[in-house]
Design an enzyme around this catalytic site. Structure first.
Site, PDB file in Angstrom:
ATOM      1  CG  ASN A   1      44.889  39.550 111.307  1.00 34.96           C
ATOM      2  OD1 ASN A   1      45.168  39.763 112.488  1.00 34.96           O
ATOM      3  ND2 ASN A   1      43.656  39.551 110.848  1.00 34.96           N
TER       4      ASN A   1
ATOM      5  CG  ASP B   1      45.015  36.012 108.154  1.00 34.75           C
ATOM      6  OD1 ASP B   1      44.752  36.775 107.215  1.00 34.75           O
ATOM      7  OD2 ASP B   1      44.454  36.115 109.274  1.00 34.75           O
TER       8      ASP B   1
ATOM      9  CG  HIS C   1      52.196  42.713 113.633  1.00 33.02           C
ATOM     10  ND1 HIS C   1      51.168  42.598 114.538  1.00 33.02           N
ATOM     11  CD2 HIS C   1      52.856  43.857 113.958  1.00 33.02           C
ATOM     12  CE1 HIS C   1      51.207  43.634 115.371  1.00 33.02           C
ATOM     13  NE2 HIS C   1      52.211  44.405 115.041  1.00 33.02           N
TER      14      HIS C   1
ATOM     15  CB  THR D   1      42.601  45.103 116.722  1.00 32.28           C
ATOM     16  OG1 THR D   1      43.817  45.240 117.440  1.00 32.28           O
ATOM     17  CG2 THR D   1      42.006  46.463 116.423  1.00 32.28           C
TER      18      THR D   1
END
Ligand code: NAD
Length: 237
Positions: free
Chosen positions: A91, A93, A108, A176
């Site tokens: 994520n 975030d 990521h 996921t």
């Protein structure tokens, strides 16, 4: 102690109940955008302003939401578990950090950071960026990009992640879909290293048969319950 080294992989599903849509939610955000346009280096070279607008909007959405019980449970596990706990997230975030997780790798990238392609500096960013924004480090205009890993790019921290997977004795995959590589292949590496592999997800993932144990349901329910059991087991050993 039941396990000495735990590696946890999280995906978009853990943040879904906080109000951040996953990739595959029907009618979700991602179904409205062409991934090729907003999440590839080629899309960014073709239409940098459109890509900036997309990530500016994601940043604005992120600042409105809060971590949920699953994020808090993983932060508690890191604090209270007597062994090593490493959290690897797909994520972008910052909900794990806001919940209190510290040993955390963003494979990521991070939505609240930007990177300058001229000086390679990485800078915090909570607002809007455009092709006219100067780099906060070197001042060059038009070379900033979101600090996220797009399709076709190499994820971050892979060496450290593979090392941890090769040594872990418990591997958890949470929220996921098991369709985006290399993360979808982590279970195989952990399994080969002899780790017990557990899937916590709303439904079976694409690699579900590689896990030894499954808990299906919303992350805000199954993750706190699993963490509680793990901590109880550790206390009784
Ligand atoms: P994905 O969208 O492919 O899969 C999400 C998974 O979560 C699905 O298997 C779904 O069944 C499950 N899920 C949905 N709601 C859930 C809930 N309440 N509780 C538990 N599980 C739930 O996401 P992915 O596997 O993370 O991989 C795709 C990519 O999506 C990653 O590269 C990631 O960077 C990106 N992404 C990130 C965010 C974010 O940062 N929050 C949001 C969307 C996409």
């Amino acid at each position: 102690m039941p396990y000495e080294r735990i590696v946890i992989l999280t995906g978009a599903g853990i943040s879904a109940e906080s109000g951040i849509p996953t990739f595959r939610d029907k009618g979700g955000l991602w179904s409205k955008y062409d991934l090729e346009e907003v999440a590839t280096p080629e899309g960014f070279s073709r239409q940098p302003d459109l890509v900036h607008e997309f990530y500016n909007a994601r940043r604005k959405d992120l600042l409105r939401v809060k971590p949920n019980a699953a994020h808090y449970a993983l932060a508690r596990l890191e604090r209270e578990y007597p062994g090593e706990v490493l959290l690897v997230t797909q994520n972008v975030d910052d909900l794990h950090e806001r919940a209190g997780s510290r040993r955390l790798l963003h494979m990521h990238g991070e939505l609240l950071k930007i990177r300058c392609e001229a000086c390679q500096g990485v800078f915090p960013e909570r607002g809007a960026v455009s092709t006219k924004t100067p780099c906060p480090g070197c001042g060059v205009v038009g070379r900033l990009r979101p600090h996220v890993v797009w399709f076709g790019e190499m994820p971050f921290h892979l060496e450290e992640i593979y090392q941890a997977l090769g040594r872990c004795d418990l591997f958890l995959a949470i929220g996921t879909s098991g369709t985006v590589y290399p993360a979808a292949g982590f279970v195989e590496i952990a399994r080969r290293a002899g780790a017990w592999c557990v899937e916590l997800n709303l439904e079976p993932s694409a690699v579900t048969e590689l896990f030894h144990e499954h808990h299906f349901g919303p992350a805000s329910e199954v993750v706190p319950a699993y963490v509680e059991r793990l901590l109880k087991k550790a206390r009784s050993c």
